[in-house]
Design a protein around this motif. Structure first.
Motif, short mmCIF file in Angstrom:
data_model
loop_
_atom_site.label_atom_id
_atom_site.label_comp_id
_atom_site.label_asym_id
_atom_site.label_seq_id
_atom_site.Cartn_x
_atom_site.Cartn_y
_atom_site.Cartn_z
N GLY A 1 0.81 -1.21 0.00
CA GLY A 1 0.00 0.00 0.00
C GLY A 1 0.85 1.26 0.00
N LYS A 2 1.94 1.25 0.74
CA LYS A 2 2.84 2.41 0.77
C LYS A 2 3.47 2.64 -0.61
CE LYS A 2 3.99 2.35 5.66
NZ LYS A 2 5.04 2.15 6.66
N ILE A 3 3.79 1.56 -1.29
CA ILE A 3 4.37 1.70 -2.64
C ILE A 3 3.34 2.29 -3.59
CG2 ILE A 3 5.26 0.41 -4.63
CD1 ILE A 3 6.54 -1.51 -2.52
N LEU B 1 3.59 5.76 -5.65
CA LEU B 1 3.47 5.77 -7.11
C LEU B 1 2.38 6.73 -7.58
CD1 LEU B 1 3.74 1.96 -7.98
CD2 LEU B 1 5.37 3.75 -8.59
N LEU B 2 1.31 6.85 -6.81
CA LEU B 2 0.16 7.63 -7.22
C LEU B 2 -0.01 8.92 -6.43
CD1 LEU B 2 -2.27 4.60 -7.52
CD2 LEU B 2 -1.27 5.91 -9.41
N LEU C 1 -3.59 10.63 -6.78
CA LEU C 1 -4.65 10.16 -5.90
C LEU C 1 -4.31 10.42 -4.44
CD1 LEU C 1 -5.21 6.63 -7.45
CD2 LEU C 1 -6.54 8.68 -7.90
N ASN C 2 -5.33 10.50 -3.63
CA ASN C 2 -5.15 10.61 -2.19
C ASN C 2 -5.46 9.24 -1.60
OD1 ASN C 2 -4.90 11.43 0.45
ND2 ASN C 2 -6.95 12.34 0.52
N ILE C 3 -4.43 8.46 -1.33
CA ILE C 3 -4.61 7.11 -0.84
C ILE C 3 -4.39 7.09 0.67
CG2 ILE C 3 -3.71 4.74 -0.89
CD1 ILE C 3 -2.98 5.19 -3.80
N GLU C 4 -5.38 6.56 1.37
CA GLU C 4 -5.28 6.40 2.82
C GLU C 4 -5.14 4.92 3.12
OE1 GLU C 4 -8.42 8.34 4.92
OE2 GLU C 4 -8.35 10.06 3.59
#
Length: 107
Positions: free
Chosen positions: A92-94, A98-99, A103-106
């Protein structure tokens, strides 16, 4: 997910994303996902996928266990939903890195 995905959805561009189907035992059927990103970690391939392309969509991380070429030339993937917390956090951290610009990934 963020405004970029909302724009993509509004422009009708979700067809540019690869689609995969995953068999869900709880629903006793196949569920369709859009592949948002792919990456390889320690020789294993992972997919970040979502059922919907909007800012509030949940993302799922799948591990590709095998890849088979069908007689019609299509590629069939044997996927496993990543549920191990350590593996999920690392991958998930990768994906988040990458994004990060898109994107805003939580986690």
């Amino acid at each position: 997910m963020d405004d970029m995905l909302r724009e993509v959805e509004q422009m009708g561009m979700t067809e540019q994303y690869e689609k995969i189907e995953f068999y869900d035992e709880e629903q006793d059927g196949f569920v369709e996902f859009f592949v948002v990103e792919r990456t390889k970690v320690n020789g294993s391939e992972y997919l970040l996928a979502a059922q919907e392309m909007n800012q509030d969509a949940d993302g799922y991380v799948f591990k590709v266990n095998a890849e088979h070429r069908e007689e019609n030339g299509e590629v069939a993937l044997e996927l496993e939903l990543v549920e191990d917390e350590t593996e999920l956090e690392a991958v998930g951290k990768i994906f988040a890195e990458l994004l990060s610009d898109e994107l805003n990934i939580e986690l």
